[in-house]
Design an enzyme around this catalytic site. Structure first.
Site, PDB file in Angstrom:
ATOM      1  N   ARG A 196      25.738  55.381 -20.009  1.00 29.19           N
ATOM      2  CA  ARG A 196      26.507  54.643 -18.992  1.00 29.19           C
ATOM      3  C   ARG A 196      26.677  55.414 -17.685  1.00 29.19           C
ATOM      4  O   ARG A 196      27.568  55.131 -16.893  1.00 29.19           O
ATOM      5  CB  ARG A 196      27.877  54.215 -19.546  1.00 29.19           C
ATOM      6  CG  ARG A 196      27.798  53.230 -20.702  1.00 29.19           C
ATOM      7  CD  ARG A 196      29.163  52.604 -20.972  1.00 29.19           C
ATOM      8  NE  ARG A 196      29.075  51.593 -22.016  1.00 29.19           N
ATOM      9  CZ  ARG A 196      29.313  51.824 -23.301  1.00 29.19           C
ATOM     10  NH1 ARG A 196      29.654  53.050 -23.705  1.00 29.19           N
ATOM     11  NH2 ARG A 196      29.217  50.860 -24.191  1.00 29.19           N
ATOM     12  N   LYS A 211      20.490  52.098  -4.344  1.00 30.91           N
ATOM     13  CA  LYS A 211      19.708  51.138  -5.122  1.00 30.91           C
ATOM     14  C   LYS A 211      18.764  51.882  -6.061  1.00 30.91           C
ATOM     15  O   LYS A 211      18.044  52.789  -5.651  1.00 30.91           O
ATOM     16  CB  LYS A 211      18.888  50.226  -4.211  1.00 30.91           C
ATOM     17  CG  LYS A 211      19.664  49.113  -3.552  1.00 30.91           C
ATOM     18  CD  LYS A 211      18.704  48.184  -2.817  1.00 30.91           C
ATOM     19  CE  LYS A 211      19.409  47.007  -2.209  1.00 30.91           C
ATOM     20  NZ  LYS A 211      18.460  46.096  -1.512  1.00 30.91           N
ATOM     21  N   GLU A 240       9.183  51.064   7.486  1.00 34.45           N
ATOM     22  CA  GLU A 240      10.633  50.951   7.326  1.00 34.45           C
ATOM     23  C   GLU A 240      11.362  51.476   8.562  1.00 34.45           C
ATOM     24  O   GLU A 240      12.414  50.966   8.937  1.00 34.45           O
ATOM     25  CB  GLU A 240      11.087  51.709   6.079  1.00 34.45           C
ATOM     26  CG  GLU A 240      10.650  51.094   4.755  1.00 34.45           C
ATOM     27  CD  GLU A 240      11.438  49.845   4.380  1.00 34.45           C
ATOM     28  OE1 GLU A 240      12.350  49.462   5.127  1.00 34.45           O
ATOM     29  OE2 GLU A 240      11.126  49.251   3.328  1.00 34.45           O
ATOM     30  N   LYS A 291      21.194  53.202   8.358  1.00 33.75           N
ATOM     31  CA  LYS A 291      21.327  52.613   7.026  1.00 33.75           C
ATOM     32  C   LYS A 291      22.665  52.958   6.390  1.00 33.75           C
ATOM     33  O   LYS A 291      23.274  52.117   5.711  1.00 33.75           O
ATOM     34  CB  LYS A 291      20.183  53.071   6.117  1.00 33.75           C
ATOM     35  CG  LYS A 291      20.231  52.383   4.757  1.00 33.75           C
ATOM     36  CD  LYS A 291      19.017  52.645   3.906  1.00 33.75           C
ATOM     37  CE  LYS A 291      19.114  51.866   2.597  1.00 33.75           C
ATOM     38  NZ  LYS A 291      17.954  52.084   1.713  1.00 33.75           N
ATOM     39  N   GLU A 325      25.280  44.691  -1.210  1.00 33.75           N
ATOM     40  CA  GLU A 325      24.398  43.689  -0.608  1.00 33.75           C
ATOM     41  C   GLU A 325      24.955  42.280  -0.720  1.00 33.75           C
ATOM     42  O   GLU A 325      24.258  41.323  -1.032  1.00 33.75           O
ATOM     43  CB  GLU A 325      22.999  43.758  -1.245  1.00 33.75           C
ATOM     44  CG  GLU A 325      21.901  43.205  -0.355  1.00 33.75           C
ATOM     45  CD  GLU A 325      20.516  43.457  -0.925  1.00 33.75           C
ATOM     46  OE1 GLU A 325      19.583  43.619  -0.129  1.00 33.75           O
ATOM     47  OE2 GLU A 325      20.361  43.494  -2.166  1.00 33.75           O
ATOM     48  N   ARG A 330      24.363  43.901   4.473  1.00 35.86           N
ATOM     49  CA  ARG A 330      23.248  44.733   4.011  1.00 35.86           C
ATOM     50  C   ARG A 330      21.959  43.938   3.842  1.00 35.86           C
ATOM     51  O   ARG A 330      20.869  44.509   3.834  1.00 35.86           O
ATOM     52  CB  ARG A 330      23.625  45.430   2.701  1.00 35.86           C
ATOM     53  CG  ARG A 330      22.589  46.463   2.239  1.00 35.86           C
ATOM     54  CD  ARG A 330      23.099  47.303   1.093  1.00 35.86           C
ATOM     55  NE  ARG A 330      22.107  48.244   0.626  1.00 35.86           N
ATOM     56  CZ  ARG A 330      22.316  49.183  -0.295  1.00 35.86           C
ATOM     57  NH1 ARG A 330      23.517  49.315  -0.833  1.00 35.86           N
ATOM     58  NH2 ARG A 330      21.341  49.998  -0.665  1.00 35.86           N
ATOM     59  N   ASN A 363      16.572  43.553   4.468  1.00 37.64           N
ATOM     60  CA  ASN A 363      15.465  42.878   3.800  1.00 37.64           C
ATOM     61  C   ASN A 363      14.453  42.293   4.779  1.00 37.64           C
ATOM     62  O   ASN A 363      13.510  41.608   4.368  1.00 37.64           O
ATOM     63  CB  ASN A 363      15.992  41.760   2.892  1.00 37.64           C
ATOM     64  CG  ASN A 363      16.745  42.306   1.693  1.00 37.64           C
ATOM     65  OD1 ASN A 363      16.375  43.329   1.136  1.00 37.64           O
ATOM     66  ND2 ASN A 363      17.809  41.622   1.304  1.00 37.64           N
ATOM     67  N   HIS A 388      10.745  41.923   3.871  1.00 36.41           N
ATOM     68  CA  HIS A 388      10.537  42.240   2.462  1.00 36.41           C
ATOM     69  C   HIS A 388      10.228  41.027   1.580  1.00 36.41           C
ATOM     70  O   HIS A 388       9.584  41.181   0.542  1.00 36.41           O
ATOM     71  CB  HIS A 388      11.764  42.979   1.909  1.00 36.41           C
ATOM     72  CG  HIS A 388      11.822  44.412   2.311  1.00 36.41           C
ATOM     73  ND1 HIS A 388      11.901  44.820   3.629  1.00 36.41           N
ATOM     74  CD2 HIS A 388      11.780  45.555   1.578  1.00 36.41           C
ATOM     75  CE1 HIS A 388      11.930  46.136   3.675  1.00 36.41           C
ATOM     76  NE2 HIS A 388      11.840  46.604   2.459  1.00 36.41           N
ATOM     77  N   HIS A 437       7.120  41.916  -0.435  1.00 35.71           N
ATOM     78  CA  HIS A 437       7.131  42.127  -1.883  1.00 35.71           C
ATOM     79  C   HIS A 437       6.124  41.218  -2.586  1.00 35.71           C
ATOM     80  O   HIS A 437       5.456  41.633  -3.539  1.00 35.71           O
ATOM     81  CB  HIS A 437       8.529  41.864  -2.444  1.00 35.71           C
ATOM     82  CG  HIS A 437       9.448  43.033  -2.308  1.00 35.71           C
ATOM     83  ND1 HIS A 437      10.805  42.944  -2.536  1.00 35.71           N
ATOM     84  CD2 HIS A 437       9.222  44.332  -1.979  1.00 35.71           C
ATOM     85  CE1 HIS A 437      11.368  44.131  -2.345  1.00 35.71           C
ATOM     86  NE2 HIS A 437      10.426  44.980  -2.003  1.00 35.71           N
ATOM     87  N   HIS A 480       3.849  50.193  -0.793  1.00 31.08           N
ATOM     88  CA  HIS A 480       5.035  49.408  -0.434  1.00 31.08           C
ATOM     89  C   HIS A 480       5.198  49.306   1.083  1.00 31.08           C
ATOM     90  O   HIS A 480       5.429  48.209   1.618  1.00 31.08           O
ATOM     91  CB  HIS A 480       6.283  50.037  -1.044  1.00 31.08           C
ATOM     92  CG  HIS A 480       7.548  49.359  -0.635  1.00 31.08           C
ATOM     93  ND1 HIS A 480       7.877  48.076  -1.026  1.00 31.08           N
ATOM     94  CD2 HIS A 480       8.570  49.776   0.166  1.00 31.08           C
ATOM     95  CE1 HIS A 480       9.036  47.730  -0.500  1.00 31.08           C
ATOM     96  NE2 HIS A 480       9.475  48.743   0.225  1.00 31.08           N
TER      97      HIS A 480
END
Length: 355
Positions: A121, A143, A185, A225, A235, A239, A243, A246, A250, A262
């Site tokens: 955990r 993330k 990016e 960021k 998000e 936030r 994207n 993306h 993606h 990527h």
């Protein structure tokens, strides 16, 4: 040394940026962690360059280091590889007082972070990003994720590190394609803001310019960021502007099945989404061409046959930005003025010009 504080409701950590400081990584880790077991996760590309050096430093400060090397590439972000890491930690007796350090690019950071966030955990986690993409983006914000056959990053967590250590000098060992990948990016984040950041990327004419200005580019990217993450850690709102590019990126990356990196897919997605909104009169005329010039000047691709692939819509439908009955798309009303458009699921195909 530049220090950027990331202050969240339940967590505070620092991002430390300075050229030629990799010899001080052990000192920095020892400043935030007491001696414990550390799983030092890297890959087959980065490991031969830096693993022994970092392991020696950590051992000198009393840490017991378990080096773990995974195959380089996106395919390591899998359930199977995750299970292997769990088994290695269990066999070595890791408990909640121990930690994981990611030494590598975005794949290593995502994988190691996901393992750290879910093993027992959650155990402690530090990022040492070695690629430009990881240094400017994926190492900051919390993330973590692994992929499923249906798409990228479909299983993941929000899990903040205890520390991020960045040495821009490490970029000198990257192959040219791996260096410029992360620049997509940077251009994205510069386009989301205003002022000297956007001016800086407009001054860079080739890949050499990235290296010359690396520390400034990294610092500006992370500062921007970090502000977004602090305002919206999970998000839920602001936030989502990160994207930009993306959704299509993606999908294209998934269809390319390893042929596109990527950052290359993000470059293509950034141009594609801007062209769509420029044609609709929602983005300024000429912005698509400006982005093409910025990206192509360093060697990034701006288009691909996958944009007309019949499977593209299906891949977009698996995107995490599909919520409820609509697809959330980010576009630029102007440089520094991101906007969100929610397109009903029934209209996505026509809206994106995929019919």
């Amino acid at each position: 040394m530049t220090v950027i504080d990331v202050q969240l409701v339940t967590k505070h950590y620092q991002v430390k940026i300075q050229t030629a400081t990799s010899s001080q990584f052990g000192t920095e880790v020892a400043a935030v962690w007491q001696p414990c077991r550390i799983a030092l996760v890297t890959d087959t590309t980065v490991g031969p360059l830096y693993l022994a050096q970092v392991q020696t430093q950590l051992t000198a400060f009393g840490f017991q280091v378990l080096p773990i090397t995974v195959p380089a590439g996106e395919k390591s972000k899998s359930l199977a590889q995750t299970a292997l890491l769990y088994e290695q930690l269990l066999t070595a007796g890791f408990n909640r007082g121990d930690g994981v350090i990611a030494l590598g690019g975005g794949v290593v950071g995502d994988l190691a972070g996901f393992v750290a966030s879910t093993y027992m955990r959650g155990i402690r986690f530090i990022q040492i990003p070695t690629s430009l993409l990881a240094q400017v983006d994926s190492s900051v914000g919390g993330k973590t994720a692994i992929d499923l056959p249906a798409g990228k990053n479909l299983v993941g967590t929000f899990y903040q590190p205890d520390l991020v250590l960045i040495d821009p000098e490490m970029l000198a060992t990257l192959a040219p394609r791996h260096l410029v990948e992360g620049y997509a990016e940077i251009v994205k984040m510069a386009a989301l803001t205003v002022g000297d950041f956007w001016q800086l990327v407009n001054q860079i004419q080739d890949a050499t310019g990235i290296l010359v200005n690396a520390e400034a580019l990294i610092t500006k990217s992370i500062a921007f960021k970090a502000q977004i993450v602090m305002a919206d850690e999970h998000e839920g709102g602001q936030r989502r502007i990160l994207n930009l590019g993306h959704t299509i990126g993606h999908a294209v990356e998934a269809l390319a099945n390893g042929q596109l990196m990527h950052g290359e897919a993000v470059s293509i997605g950034l141009v594609a989404i801007t062209r769509i909104f420029e044609q609709k009169g929602l983005s300024p005329q000429g912005l698509t061409d400006q982005l093409i010039n910025l990206l192509q000047s360093v060697g990034l691709p701006v288009t691909t046959p996958y944009l007309t692939d019949s499977r593209l819509l299906e891949r977009i439908s698996h995107d995490k930005k599909n919520q409820g009955q609509g697809l959330h798309l980010i576009y630029l009303a102007q440089v520094g003025q991101p906007r969100e458009m929610i397109v009903p699921q029934t209209d996505v195909q026509a809206y994106l010009g995929l019919d």
